[in-house]
Design an enzyme around this catalytic site. Structure first.
Site, PDB file in Angstrom:
ATOM      1  N   ASP A  91      46.822  81.763  37.046  1.00  0.00           N
ATOM      2  CA  ASP A  91      45.999  80.904  36.188  1.00  0.00           C
ATOM      3  C   ASP A  91      46.579  80.715  34.788  1.00  0.00           C
ATOM      4  O   ASP A  91      45.965  80.047  33.949  1.00  0.00           O
ATOM      5  CB  ASP A  91      44.570  81.446  36.120  1.00  0.00           C
ATOM      6  CG  ASP A  91      43.843  81.224  37.435  1.00  0.00           C
ATOM      7  OD1 ASP A  91      44.053  80.168  38.051  1.00  0.00           O
ATOM      8  OD2 ASP A  91      43.087  82.118  37.854  1.00  0.00           O
ATOM      9  N   ASP A  97      43.622  76.559  44.676  1.00  0.00           N
ATOM     10  CA  ASP A  97      43.441  76.326  43.230  1.00  0.00           C
ATOM     11  C   ASP A  97      44.783  76.272  42.492  1.00  0.00           C
ATOM     12  O   ASP A  97      44.893  75.670  41.421  1.00  0.00           O
ATOM     13  CB  ASP A  97      42.616  77.456  42.579  1.00  0.00           C
ATOM     14  CG  ASP A  97      41.505  78.022  43.433  1.00  0.00           C
ATOM     15  OD1 ASP A  97      41.602  77.931  44.673  1.00  0.00           O
ATOM     16  OD2 ASP A  97      40.555  78.577  42.874  1.00  0.00           O
TER      17      ASP A  97
HETATM   18  N1  GLY Z   1      40.053  79.097  40.295  1.00  0.00           N
HETATM   19  C1  GLY Z   1      38.952  79.935  40.598  1.00  0.00           C
HETATM   20  C2  GLY Z   1      37.729  79.196  40.953  1.00  0.00           C
HETATM   21  O1  GLY Z   1      37.746  77.972  41.084  1.00  0.00           O
HETATM   22  O2  GLY Z   1      36.704  79.842  41.113  1.00  0.00           O
END
Ligand code: GLY
Length: 415
Positions: free
Chosen positions: A116, A177
């Site tokens: 992230d 993600d």
């Molecule tokens: N990227 C983590 C979520 O969307 O919860």
């Protein structure tokens, strides 16, 4: 005109093609500004509790309100969007101050064991560099990109999503993600001229497309590779209803992430993948246009909705429409993005009866772990305001685009 001399009105100007959304923009901006005063330098938690954001809780290593975890960038991203919408130096000042803490975080090596870093540094340091030409922010974003590159696993050809690279439970695992974390690497490749970033992105996105996008056009949330041999192993969920169900937010990340990859690389397969994610998502909308937290649920279910998935999808569909080559699809995705945004404005924003310091109500973070269910969340707020900004601010440039698409580095210095 310099950025500090930019326009001072608080809503998009009369040239906006979507004036009817101006009250929603004004309401969102009022909340962002109220929160800036209330929170100061304290970062809020990922989600609201009873519709109010508590400060980010203290941990063994971090004080209450510290910049840790994957969602603080959305808070700062909201302030950059506020500045772009209003041109007000006060919004810019908040964004600049918070961005400096992201530079500090990466140089201090605090809480960086995550893919992230893409979200965290695109919406803060890359944006600061793009809008103000801040060299320290550029250097911090490049440091974050280099740290993200250490998570690229050979021979699997993927960026590992979560955890320390030696953690056996996370080793060789990536998640859908991750597509939204690739723009940081694409940006780094453009800025430095080094091909290794784009090569990592190309291989990672290809693996996600090949293994996480299923033949029926739904997505696995996560997928494991054997980190030693590179062999693809199995799909599994983390936040969805089941390993074979389709977690709504993952599908929304797929729409947006593949569309962005197509924009920055021209990869036709990514365009097709974004369309497939979009068509599946749209085929699973309930009557009010805002998805349940997993697409296994439909009208008649009492499962909670996830407004944050709808906000991400509204941005992703608008992005997809903007790169779409087929006219019928372009119109369909444009209309779907517009309808989704309007459904959020009409039914999922705070009211006098249901006040909140979130911009968007009724999201779900992680239902299986009963985390942030039917609450506001930082990423839902960010993508809701991004969708409003896309719809109402003519000429707005996305933070997710690499400079090579025509948006020059440090472009905002003269905005
Ligand atoms: N990227 C983590 C979520 O969307 O919860």
């Amino acid at each position: 005109m310099t950025s500090t001399e930019a326009r001072t009105e608080t809503v998009p100007d009369a040239a906006s093609p979507r004036e009817d959304l101006a009250p929603a923009v004004a309401a969102a901006l009022a909340t962002v500004r109220r929160n800036a005063v209330a929170f100061g330098d304290v970062f809020p938690d990922d989600t609201t509790r009873d519709n109010a954001y508590p400060p980010r809780p203290a941990t063994e290593d971090f004080a209450e309100g510290a910049n840790r975890g994957w969602t603080t960038c959305f808070w700062t991203g909201l302030h950059w969007l506020a500045h772009e919408l209003t041109g007000d130096p006060a919004d810019r000042e908040v964004a600049v101050r918070q961005t400096a803490d992201f530079a500090r975080r990466v140089h201090a090596g605090e809480d960086l064991d995550t893919h992230d870093l893409g979200f965290l540094y695109t919406l803060t340091c890359v944006t600061a560099w793009r809008l103000t030409g801040d060299e320290a922010a550029r250097d911090a974003a490049l440091a974050a990109a280099d740290h993200l590159m250490t998570r690229f696993l050979e021979p699997a050809g993927i960026v590992q999503a979560w955890g320390d690279l030696s953690d056996p439970t996370q080793r060789g695992r990536t998640i859908v993600d991750s597509l939204m974390n690739m723009p940081l690497l694409t940006w780094a490749g453009e800025v430095t001229g080094e091909p290794r970033y784009a090569e990592a992105v190309r291989r990672h996105v290809e693996q996600v497309r090949t293994h996480l996008l299923r033949p029926d056009d739904s997505t696995f949330h996560t997928f494991y590779w054997d980190a030693t041999t590179g062999e693809p192993l199995r799909g599994a969920t983390e936040q969805g209803a089941g390993d074979d169900s389709c977690w709504a937010r993952g599908q929304a990340w797929g729409i947006y992430g593949f569309a962005l990859h197509h924009r920055t690389t021209g990869d036709r397969e990514a365009l097709v993948a974004s369309r497939r994610c979009a068509d599946y998502f749209l085929a699973h909308l309930p009557a009010d246009g805002v998805v349940f937290w997993d697409l296994v649920y439909g009208d008649g279910s009492d499962a909670p909705r996830d407004s944050s998935s709808a906000a991400i999808a509204a941005c992703g569909l608008a992005e997809l429409a903007s790169v779409e080559t087929d006219g019928e699809r372009r119109d369909r995705y444009t209309d779907a993005a517009d309808e989704m945004l309007r459904a959020l404005v009409a039914g999922y924003t705070p009211t006098a009866d249901e006040p909140s310091d979130a911009l968007l109500l009724h999201a779900v973070y992680d239902a299986p772990k009963n985390k942030g269910v039917d609450e506001g969340c930082l990423w839902g707020d960010y993508f809701y305001l991004e969708a409003l900004t896309r719809a109402t601010l003519p000429g707005w440039r996305s933070p997710w685009w690499a400079p090579g698409d025509g948006s020059s580095v440090g472009e905002g210095r003269d905005r």
